[in-house]
Design an enzyme around this catalytic site. Structure first.
Site, mmCIF file in Angstrom:
data_model
loop_
_atom_site.group_PDB
_atom_site.id
_atom_site.type_symbol
_atom_site.label_atom_id
_atom_site.label_comp_id
_atom_site.label_asym_id
_atom_site.label_seq_id
_atom_site.Cartn_x
_atom_site.Cartn_y
_atom_site.Cartn_z
ATOM 1 N N GLY A 53 82.956 47.435 58.033
ATOM 2 C CA GLY A 53 83.413 47.976 56.759
ATOM 3 C C GLY A 53 84.870 47.638 56.559
ATOM 4 C CB SER A 120 82.888 42.928 60.525
ATOM 5 O OG SER A 120 83.381 42.593 59.260
ATOM 6 C CD1 TRP A 121 86.148 49.148 60.310
ATOM 7 C CD2 TRP A 121 88.144 48.164 60.058
ATOM 8 N NE1 TRP A 121 87.117 50.090 60.555
ATOM 9 C CE2 TRP A 121 88.352 49.517 60.404
ATOM 10 C CE3 TRP A 121 89.255 47.341 59.844
ATOM 11 C CZ2 TRP A 121 89.618 50.064 60.541
ATOM 12 C CZ3 TRP A 121 90.529 47.886 59.985
ATOM 13 C CH2 TRP A 121 90.705 49.232 60.334
ATOM 14 C CG ASP A 274 81.959 35.199 59.615
ATOM 15 O OD1 ASP A 274 82.069 35.538 58.423
ATOM 16 O OD2 ASP A 274 82.004 36.000 60.558
ATOM 17 C CG HIS A 302 80.433 38.532 58.674
ATOM 18 N ND1 HIS A 302 81.587 38.451 59.427
ATOM 19 C CD2 HIS A 302 80.318 39.835 58.306
ATOM 20 C CE1 HIS A 302 82.157 39.649 59.509
ATOM 21 N NE2 HIS A 302 81.406 40.510 58.840
#
Length: 323
Positions: A53, A120-121, A274, A302
Site C-alpha cells: 500500500g 512493495s510498501w 515491475d 509487481h
C-alpha cells in the site's frame, strides 16, 4: 492490489489455506486499534508479514507462503486499513507510528527476534524497521522493492510508467484539470480529503485502478473497480504517505542507511518487468547489502500473486526453514 491479481495461477505454489490460532485487536494508542493474527506453529520460527500500500491490508493468501509446520506467521493490518480502526484514518499515521506498532506486536507476543517479510510498501517498511531495530531482525525477505524516493514517485505519478500504458494513464490524468496535472499526487490529495464522501470514493477508485492495472505482467490494462470502502482507505493512506515523502528525514534515506543492516541475511525477489517499482531500486540495495541475494524473476511484474514471484518467495522461505 496484491489481494486479487493472478491468484488462481499462483495458488499451485502456495501451502494449503490455514486459519489463525490467534486473532486480536491491539490498542496501540493515538486512538488506533490494529488487527493482528497468528497462524502456523505457535512454537515455530516467527515471521512478521508487512503488507503493501500503504493501506492494502493483509489477506488470507498471505498466510500461505510459509510452511505452517515450521513458521509462526504474524500478520496485521496497518493503521487505518483492513480490519484496523478507525478506517481510512490518517491521523497519527506515519512510518514511525507503524515501526512502533511492529515493535508493540513483537513485545506483546513475547518474540525475541523475527524474520521480516514485506513487499512493495511492505518492503519499504521492512527496511525502515530493520534499520531501526537491527537487533530484533533475524532475516529480511523482500518483494518488489520501493525505497520511497522522489524518483520512484515521479516514475509512477509523473508519467514514466504512463509511457508504457498511455491509454490507462490518460484515464488517470483526465480526472484532474489541466492546470493541476504537474502534481498529480497533490491534485488527488485535494479530492481524496475533500470531506465529500462520493468525491473521495470516485477519486479513490481511480487512484486504485491506475495502480492495479499495472500490477501484473499479464494485465490487459483494466484495473477493475475496487469496492468503495477498500479503495478509499487504500488511496487516502497511500496518498497521505506519498505526499509526505513517507515521513523519512531525507530523500534516499533507506539506501543511505543500508550499512546498519549489512550483516543481516536477506533475499530480494524482484519482477524484471515491475512497472510500479522498477528493478533499479532492488539492484541498488543489493549492491550495498553484502548479506543479501537478489533474485530477478523473468517474465514477472509487481504483484505478490504472480506465479514466478510466488514460487520464488515460497522457495526462499523453504530454504530458510531448511537451515
Amino acid at each position: 492490489m496484491d489481494k486479487h491479481t493472478d491468484q488462481k495461477r499462483a495458488v499451485q505454489y502456495l501451502y494449503p489455506p490455514i486459519d489463525p490460532f490467534d486473532q486480536r485487536m491491539m490498542d496501540v494508542g493515538d486512538s488506533h486499534r490494529i488487527y493482528v493474527e497468528q497462524c502456523g506453529n505457535p512454537q515455530g520460527i516467527p515471521v512478521v508479514v508487512l503488507h503493501g500500500g500503504p493501506g492494502g491490508g493483509c489477506s488470507p493468501a498471505m498466510r500461505r507462503y510459509f510452511d505452517p509446520a515450521v513458521y509462526r506467521v504474524i500478520l496485521f493490518d496497518q493503521r487505518g486499513c483492513g480490519r484496523s480502526r478507525p478506517h481510512a484514518s490518517v491521523k497519527n499515521n506515519t512510518t514511525w507510528h507503524l515501526v512502533a506498532d511492529i515493535e508493540a506486536i513483537r513485545e506483546a507476543l513475547d518474540i525475541e527476534a523475527w524474520i521480516v517479510f514485506g513487499g512493495s510498501w511492505g518492503a519499504t517498511l521492512s527496511l525502515v524497521y530493520a534499520q531501526t531495530h537491527p537487533d530484533r531482525t533475524m532475516q529480511i525477505v523482500l518483494r518488489g522493492v520501493f525505497l520511497a524516493t522522489q524518483a520512484e514517485l515521479d516514475w509512477f505519478y509523473g508519467g514514466g510508467a504512463g509511457k508504457f500504458w498511455p491509454e490507462v494513464w490518460d484515464k488517470f490524468v483526465k480526472l484532474i484539470p489541466a492546470d493541476e496535472r504537474d502534481d498529480l499526487i497533490g491534485a488527488y490529495h485535494k479530492r481524496l480529503f475533500s470531506g465529500d464522501l462520493p468525491i473521495e470514493t470516485r477519486y479513490a477508485r481511480a487512484w486504485s485502478s491506475w495502480e492495479n492495472a499495472l500490477a501484473s505482467i499479464h494485465s490487459n490494462g483494466n484495473g477493475g473497480e475496487a469496492p468503495g470502502e477498500y479503495a478509499r482507505a487504500f488511496a487516502r493512506l497511500e496518498n497521505h504517505y506519498f505526499i509526505n515523502a513517507a515521513f523519512l528525514e531525507e530523500d534516499g534515506q533507506i539506501l543511505a542507511n543500508m550499512h546498519k543492516i549489512a550483516h543481516i541475511p536477506g533475499t530480494i525477489v524482484q519482477g524484471r518487468y515491475d512497472m510500479i517499482c522498477p528493478p533499479d531500486s532492488a539492484y541498488a540495495i543489493s549492491q550495498v547489502w553484502p548479506a543479501s541475494d537478489l533474485v530477478m524473476v523473468r517474465n514477472a511484474g509487481h504483484a505478490l500473486s504472480e506465479p514466478g514471484i510466488s514460487a520464488e518467495l515460497v522457495r526462499t522461505m523453504d530454504r530458510i526453514a531448511g537451515h
